[in-house]
Motif scaffolding. Structure first.
Motif, short mmCIF file in Angstrom:
data_model
loop_
_atom_site.label_atom_id
_atom_site.label_comp_id
_atom_site.label_asym_id
_atom_site.label_seq_id
_atom_site.Cartn_x
_atom_site.Cartn_y
_atom_site.Cartn_z
N ILE A 1 0.83 -1.20 0.00
CA ILE A 1 0.00 0.00 0.00
C ILE A 1 0.87 1.25 0.00
CG2 ILE A 1 -1.64 1.33 1.38
CD1 ILE A 1 -2.84 -1.33 2.29
N ALA A 2 1.90 1.27 0.85
CA ALA A 2 2.78 2.44 0.92
C ALA A 2 3.49 2.69 -0.41
CB ALA A 2 3.80 2.25 2.04
N VAL A 3 4.01 1.63 -1.01
CA VAL A 3 4.71 1.79 -2.29
C VAL A 3 3.73 2.18 -3.39
CG1 VAL A 3 6.11 0.60 -4.02
CG2 VAL A 3 6.53 0.20 -1.61
N GLY B 1 9.67 6.42 -15.10
CA GLY B 1 10.39 5.16 -14.95
C GLY B 1 10.35 4.63 -13.53
N ASN B 2 10.56 5.50 -12.56
CA ASN B 2 10.52 5.06 -11.18
C ASN B 2 9.11 4.67 -10.76
OD1 ASN B 2 12.06 4.73 -8.65
ND2 ASN B 2 10.70 6.31 -7.88
N ARG B 3 8.10 5.32 -11.35
CA ARG B 3 6.71 4.97 -11.03
C ARG B 3 6.42 3.53 -11.44
NH1 ARG B 3 2.44 9.04 -13.33
NH2 ARG B 3 3.74 10.40 -12.03
N TRP B 4 6.93 3.10 -12.60
CA TRP B 4 6.72 1.72 -13.02
C TRP B 4 7.41 0.75 -12.08
CZ3 TRP B 4 2.95 0.45 -15.91
CH2 TRP B 4 2.51 1.28 -16.92
N ARG B 5 8.62 1.10 -11.65
CA ARG B 5 9.33 0.21 -10.71
C ARG B 5 8.57 0.10 -9.39
NH1 ARG B 5 13.82 2.61 -13.38
NH2 ARG B 5 13.82 4.39 -11.93
N ALA C 1 3.76 5.45 -5.79
CA ALA C 1 3.75 5.36 -7.26
C ALA C 1 2.69 6.26 -7.87
CB ALA C 1 3.53 3.91 -7.70
N LEU C 2 1.64 6.58 -7.12
CA LEU C 2 0.57 7.43 -7.64
C LEU C 2 0.91 8.91 -7.61
CD1 LEU C 2 -2.56 5.70 -6.05
CD2 LEU C 2 -1.73 5.51 -8.41
N SER C 3 2.03 9.26 -7.01
CA SER C 3 2.40 10.67 -6.92
C SER C 3 2.65 11.25 -8.31
CB SER C 3 3.66 10.83 -6.06
OG SER C 3 4.13 12.17 -6.10
N PRO C 4 2.01 12.36 -8.66
CA PRO C 4 2.21 12.93 -10.01
C PRO C 4 3.61 13.49 -10.22
CG PRO C 4 0.86 14.39 -8.66
CD PRO C 4 1.03 13.12 -7.88
N ALA C 5 4.33 13.79 -9.13
CA ALA C 5 5.69 14.33 -9.27
C ALA C 5 6.73 13.23 -9.46
CB ALA C 5 6.04 15.16 -8.03
N GLU C 6 6.32 11.97 -9.38
CA GLU C 6 7.28 10.87 -9.51
C GLU C 6 7.65 10.66 -10.97
OE1 GLU C 6 9.70 8.60 -7.37
OE2 GLU C 6 8.01 9.65 -6.49
N ALA D 1 5.36 0.53 -8.93
CA ALA D 1 4.14 -0.25 -9.16
C ALA D 1 4.44 -1.74 -9.19
CB ALA D 1 3.47 0.19 -10.46
N ALA D 2 5.56 -2.12 -9.80
CA ALA D 2 5.93 -3.54 -9.83
C ALA D 2 6.20 -4.06 -8.43
CB ALA D 2 7.16 -3.72 -10.73
N VAL D 3 6.92 -3.27 -7.62
CA VAL D 3 7.20 -3.69 -6.24
C VAL D 3 5.91 -3.83 -5.45
CG1 VAL D 3 8.30 -2.98 -4.07
CG2 VAL D 3 9.53 -2.73 -6.23
N ALA D 4 4.98 -2.88 -5.64
CA ALA D 4 3.70 -2.96 -4.93
C ALA D 4 2.92 -4.21 -5.33
CB ALA D 4 2.88 -1.70 -5.21
N GLY D 5 2.89 -4.50 -6.62
CA GLY D 5 2.18 -5.70 -7.07
C GLY D 5 2.78 -6.98 -6.52
N VAL D 6 4.11 -7.08 -6.56
CA VAL D 6 4.77 -8.28 -6.03
C VAL D 6 4.52 -8.41 -4.53
CG1 VAL D 6 7.04 -9.29 -5.59
CG2 VAL D 6 6.52 -8.34 -7.83
N SER D 7 4.53 -7.28 -3.83
CA SER D 7 4.30 -7.32 -2.38
C SER D 7 2.88 -7.81 -2.06
CB SER D 7 4.54 -5.93 -1.79
OG SER D 7 4.37 -5.94 -0.39
#
Length: 401
Positions: free
Chosen positions: A219-221, A233-237, A225-230, A239-245
């Protein structure tokens, strides 16, 4: 206050009119090594000696980070601070006090250090000391160690949030757009993920607690990832970490409930992989189907197919797997995607072979001989046409993305 005054005194002694010349700096370092011995010889007992050593070492390290050309003070500070902190570890109160002072100085260095290396070291030290402080505080309250995982996870979340602060995230000055994240932000991200792994390890004795840690971290990650200032490329990473978690959390819960159904573990992972591939395809249409759909479809089809091959007496699984593989083939044919067509087709072919083998003892042998004979006759009569059809099929599959 005493630490600030001592830092100011160290700064004045290191860079004032009484500053030692470069040739005499090794002698100053040796004097710092001898200082603990002299202090103990004067009759000072515990905890006076480790407290003086820790405060003096932290002051020297703080001065080294804030002053130009203060790098020569780093070994002196480490020689003082390391034994001072180690001397406070025998008691929980001393450990908490020493770690608290270390965190305060490390955060100050991270925020005000003159060099990027000093700031990165400060952030890493602050996160590591914060995790140790969290574990010590939980144990001091006589709580189970697995609960310390949640306290450590809180430190990881703070590190993750700190990496998103504009002043830390920017690689340039204030007001500059975030095209490339600063080295401090990347270090904080790495420290946060590493600390989250430590939190998970602390809760592995309870699958439900470990699942809660994975869920909260996902949830935290995900929020980060939803931050518009992110950056994208880092947003995709993230999102992947959040999904795996989140998938790991589901697996841990299923394991805690002793769920043995294979698809309960593979289908959620496949759905996450397919969702990630679909989102990636929307942003990068040139991606091939093997990158977009291959991992997800393989996770959905191949484990169930392997289970059918190992233990064939699974009628419902065979039926559902065949229907799913047929749907995948039709989807790939309509969308002209190579990966769904081939993965679904191979699954259907293997299932057909399994069914043929299973029905070997159910029908008279002459039926198989008759069907094989008619098939050979038909193939011989239309051999050239079948070759043309095969070439057209191969060309059509080759043209798929």
């Amino acid at each position: 206050m005493a630490l600030l005054l001592l830092t100011a005194a160290v700064a004045g002694a290191a860079h004032g009119p009484w500053a030692p010349r470069p040739g005499y700096r090794p002698a100053v370092a040796l004097a710092a090594v001898a200082f603990p011995v002299l202090l103990a010889g004067a009759g000072a007992g515990w905890p006076a000696v480790p407290v003086v050593l820790l405060v003096g070492g932290l002051a020297v390290l703080l001065a080294a980070a804030l002053l130009v050309g203060g790098g020569w003070l780093v070994p002196v500070g480490l020689v003082l601070a390391a034994p001072g902190l180690a001397g406070l570890l025998p008691t929980r109160a001393g450990t908490l006090g020493g770690l608290g002072a270390t965190i305060a100085v490390a955060v100050t260095v991270a925020l005000a250090g003159r060099l990027p290396a000093a700031r990165v070291t400060g952030w890493g030290t602050a996160v590591a000391a914060g995790a140790a402080f969290a574990v010590t505080a939980v144990r001091a309250a006589d709580l189970p160690l697995r609960l310390a995982g949640f306290a450590v996870l809180g430190v990881a979340v703070l590190a993750l949030a700190g990496a998103a602060v504009p002043g830390i995230r920017r690689s340039g000055g204030p007001g500059t757009p975030v095209r490339r994240r600063s080295v401090e932000a990347r270090a904080l991200d790495a420290a946060g993920h590493g600390t989250a792994v430590v939190a998970l390890l602390l809760t592995l004795t309870s699958a439900r607690h470990a699942a809660a840690v994975c869920t909260l971290w996902g949830i935290a990650v995900g929020l980060r990832a939803l931050s518009p200032a992110e950056p994208t490329g880092n947003r995709w990473r993230l999102a992947a970490v959040a999904g795996v978690s989140e998938v790991a959390a589901l697996w841990l819960l299923l394991s805690a409930e002793r769920v043995a159904l294979l698809e309960a573990y593979t289908v959620p992972a496949a759905l996450v992989a397919l969702g990630a591939g679909w989102l990636a395809l929307r942003t990068r249409p040139a991606l091939g189907s093997w990158l977009v759909y291959g991992p997800g479809l393989a996770a959905a089809l191949l484990p169930s197919l392997a289970s059918v091959l190992v233990s064939g007496d699974q009628v419902v699984r065979r039926l559902l797997l065949g229907a799913g593989a047929l749907a995948v083939v039709l989807f790939g044919a309509v969308r002209r995607q190579q990966a769904p067509v081939l993965l679904g087709g191979v699954t259907l072919a293997v299932l057909a072979l399994v069914e043929a083998v299973r029905s070997w003892d159910l029908l008279p042998r002459w039926i198989y001989l008759a069907v094989g004979g008619f098939a050979l006759i038909g193939l011989a009569a239309t051999y050239e046409r079948r070759r043309r059809d095969l070439r057209r099929l191969r060309a059509a599959v080759g043209r798929m993305s």
